[in-house]
Design a protein around this motif. Structure first.
Motif, mmCIF file in Angstrom:
data_model
loop_
_atom_site.group_PDB
_atom_site.id
_atom_site.type_symbol
_atom_site.label_atom_id
_atom_site.label_comp_id
_atom_site.label_asym_id
_atom_site.label_seq_id
_atom_site.Cartn_x
_atom_site.Cartn_y
_atom_site.Cartn_z
ATOM 1 N N PRO A 22 0.799 -1.233 0.000
ATOM 2 C CA PRO A 22 0.000 0.000 0.000
ATOM 3 C C PRO A 22 0.832 1.283 0.000
ATOM 4 C CG PRO A 22 -0.994 -1.599 1.460
ATOM 5 C CD PRO A 22 0.312 -2.190 1.009
ATOM 6 N N THR A 23 2.041 1.272 0.552
ATOM 7 C CA THR A 23 2.834 2.512 0.583
ATOM 8 C C THR A 23 3.935 2.543 -0.471
ATOM 9 O OG1 THR A 23 4.330 1.619 2.247
ATOM 10 C CG2 THR A 23 2.451 2.880 3.063
ATOM 11 N N CYS A 24 3.917 1.602 -1.420
ATOM 12 C CA CYS A 24 4.976 1.576 -2.444
ATOM 13 C C CYS A 24 4.352 1.488 -3.831
ATOM 14 C CB CYS A 24 5.897 0.380 -2.242
ATOM 15 S SG CYS A 24 6.764 0.402 -0.666
ATOM 16 N N TRP A 41 -7.176 -3.590 0.161
ATOM 17 C CA TRP A 41 -6.540 -2.365 -0.342
ATOM 18 C C TRP A 41 -5.512 -2.727 -1.429
ATOM 19 C CZ3 TRP A 41 -3.361 1.309 3.375
ATOM 20 C CH2 TRP A 41 -3.274 2.588 2.795
ATOM 21 N N VAL A 42 -4.732 -3.755 -1.184
ATOM 22 C CA VAL A 42 -3.727 -4.186 -2.179
ATOM 23 C C VAL A 42 -4.423 -4.613 -3.472
ATOM 24 C CG1 VAL A 42 -1.980 -5.940 -2.714
ATOM 25 C CG2 VAL A 42 -1.992 -4.821 -0.473
ATOM 26 N N LYS A 43 -5.557 -5.271 -3.337
ATOM 27 C CA LYS A 43 -6.311 -5.715 -4.520
ATOM 28 C C LYS A 43 -6.735 -4.499 -5.354
ATOM 29 C CE LYS A 43 -7.487 -8.782 -6.985
ATOM 30 N NZ LYS A 43 -6.525 -9.702 -7.538
ATOM 31 N N GLU A 44 -7.154 -3.419 -4.647
ATOM 32 C CA GLU A 44 -7.549 -2.190 -5.367
ATOM 33 C C GLU A 44 -6.356 -1.511 -6.023
ATOM 34 O OE1 GLU A 44 -9.498 0.662 -2.789
ATOM 35 O OE2 GLU A 44 -10.804 -0.934 -2.054
ATOM 36 N N LEU A 45 -5.234 -1.483 -5.296
ATOM 37 C CA LEU A 45 -4.054 -0.767 -5.794
ATOM 38 C C LEU A 45 -3.352 -1.526 -6.915
ATOM 39 C CD1 LEU A 45 -2.598 0.279 -2.319
ATOM 40 C CD2 LEU A 45 -3.424 1.858 -4.071
ATOM 41 N N TRP A 95 -3.959 -5.919 -11.146
ATOM 42 C CA TRP A 95 -3.305 -6.899 -12.006
ATOM 43 C C TRP A 95 -2.729 -8.087 -11.250
ATOM 44 C CZ3 TRP A 95 1.450 -7.080 -9.957
ATOM 45 C CH2 TRP A 95 1.922 -5.927 -9.309
ATOM 46 N N SER A 96 -2.648 -7.979 -9.895
ATOM 47 C CA SER A 96 -1.982 -9.051 -9.134
ATOM 48 C C SER A 96 -2.949 -10.191 -8.830
ATOM 49 C CB SER A 96 -1.421 -8.492 -7.830
ATOM 50 O OG SER A 96 -2.479 -8.004 -7.027
ATOM 51 N N SER A 97 -2.440 -11.403 -8.831
ATOM 52 C CA SER A 97 -3.317 -12.550 -8.562
ATOM 53 C C SER A 97 -3.455 -12.787 -7.062
ATOM 54 C CB SER A 97 -2.771 -13.798 -9.248
ATOM 55 O OG SER A 97 -1.482 -14.093 -8.748
ATOM 56 N N CYS A 98 -2.510 -12.305 -6.284
ATOM 57 C CA CYS A 98 -2.605 -12.314 -4.816
ATOM 58 C C CYS A 98 -1.622 -11.268 -4.313
ATOM 59 C CB CYS A 98 -2.282 -13.700 -4.238
ATOM 60 S SG CYS A 98 -0.616 -14.281 -4.610
#
Ligand SMILES: [Zn+2]
Length: 429
Positions: free
Chosen positions: A201-203, A235-239, A242-245
């Motif tokens: 989230p911060t990178c 939050w990571v999913k939103e940011l 494209w990531s699968s996890c």
């Protein structure tokens, strides 16, 4: 004392394997040039010329590895423990970490942290600092002088945090990081740099991509946080749509095991896909039970990770965890695994004290190489523990005393001395 060939005599206990302790009453533990030569009931002829330090009835245990600890957060440990992760970061962590741009403050705070770490059962640690290069170097100077073996990371963060703690751009963050690497890599005997993106989230993607390049260029290890809290994962999913996890958001940039020796703290809510990626890439899991409890994060399925052969160690995660004691950390690991078994999943049985002991010594130690055991060939990290203050009307076996020490170290236990790679760093010389 420079000579590091000697013998310790006392009640020696270490993990033979994950399930079994090796216990030798009144035995000899031989150190030659900083390396263990093993434990003996009768001292072999060839070692008879070495000096013997007789520790009488004390316990001799391997040094412990704290696989995840935040040095700048030591100042506010025990505070804000009624908040959840994201709120706790905003209220306590970020404002405090911003103070380390002042070296005077860092000098004082890191001095206290290093002194206390030196007095603790920890012989090796993987440490987060802050975004500030100069203060991170100051911390490394202090840890170097302590004699403990450490990896220390200057933190990277260029988004989603208060202005006062945000690096102005990915380029600025990378440039500061490369300068810090140049100033610290290969400069110390005991301390080395480790790449430290705070968490996804911060990178920004650009920052993670640049850190992946630095990793390849300098061959550095990596530490970060992974799947600690459900809001964080969302939050990571939103940011990173494209990531699968979550783990994939690091892996995409070469910051998730494989060639990069990597430790990820928490892994409380990792999906099956993420667990498989952790396993396949040889990523270490730093299990931080006290922190996961304090911040209401949950309970990591450590039994599952062990069954899959994933590398696991323990972390205090100060100041998500309130104290530096690796004994407390072991006791917490057992306790939360029991609650998980009772409340969430009876297929994963609770951890045993033997397993927790293994994780604190060999499990985390292996991040540093052959560390955490007294078997022949391991680096000689040892603790001398005096448990005579923990009173008991019964006569106990050494194994009972060791297991009891895990729970009662903070009551009347006392560390008499401590060795790291054969050098005494604490106690009477
Ligand atoms: Zn952490």
């Amino acid at each position: 004392m420079e000579t590091n060939s000697f013998i310790l005599k006392g009640n020696i206990c270490y993990s033979k394997n994950k399930d079994e302790l090796s216990v030798t009453e009144n035995g000899y533990l031989v150190c030659v040039e900083g390396i263990s030569k093993g434990v003996f009931l009768q001292l072999p002829e060839k070692y008879k010329g070495l000096p013997v330090k007789d520790h009488g009835n004390a316990l001799i245990l391997p040094g412990m590895t704290d696989l995840h600890v935040h040095a700048p957060q030591y100042t506010f440990r025990g505070m804000g423990m009624d908040l959840e992760l994201l709120e706790w970061l905003e209220t306590h962590t970020f404002p405090e970490e911003s103070r380390y741009q002042e070296l005077d403050y860092a000098e004082k705070a890191y001095g206290i942290f290093t002194d206390d770490l030196k007095r603790s059962a920890t012989t090796r640690a993987v440490v987060f600092a802050t975004i500030h290069g100069p203060a991170t170097r100051l911390l490394m100077d202090k840890l170097e002088a302590s004699g403990l073996k450490t990896y220390v990371g200057k933190v990277n963060m260029d988004r989603n945090c208060a202005d006062y703690l945000r690096e102005p751009s990915p380029e600025a963050s990378l440039e500061a990081t490369e300068r810090w690497i140049a100033e610290t890599m290969g400069q110390y005997r005991n301390t080395s740099p480790i790449l430290t993106p705070r968490f996804v989230p911060t990178c920004s993607d650009a920052l993670l991509a640049g850190l992946g390049d630095l990793r390849r260029k300098y061959g550095l290890p990596v530490q970060s946080h992974l799947s600690e809290n459900l809001s964080e994962i969302g939050w990571v999913k939103e940011l990173c749509p494209w990531s699968s996890c979550y783990g994939d958001a690091y892996a995409r940039f070469g910051l998730f095991g494989g060639e990069a020796k990597t430790v990820m703290a928490h892994c409380v809510h990792s999906t099956e896909e993420e667990v498989e990626l952790i396993r396949a890439n040889g990523v270490y899991v730093a299990h931080c039970p006290q922190s996961n409890t304090n911040l209401s994060s949950g309970i990591a399925p450590i039994r599952k990770y062990l069954d899959k052969g994933i590398q696991v160690g323990l972390g205090t995660d100060v100041a998500g965890g309130a104290d530096l004691s690796m004994f407390r950390c072991m006791a917490d690991a057992v306790a939360v695994s029991k609650l998980r078994w009772r409340l969430a999943d009876q297929e994963l049985k609770a951890l045993t004290t033997e397993e927790a002991f293994y994780l604190a010594t060999v499990g985390g130690g292996s991040f540093f190489g052959k560390v955490g055991s007294f078997e022949e060939g391991y680096e000689f990290d040892a603790l001398i523990a005096d448990d005579s203050g923990v009173r008991c009307a019964r006569t106990l076996t050494v194994e009972d005393r060791v297991k009891r020490y895990v729970y009662l170290a903070q009551e009347q236990g006392r560390l008499v001395s401590k060795y790291v790679a054969g050098r005494q760093v604490m106690g009477k010389m």
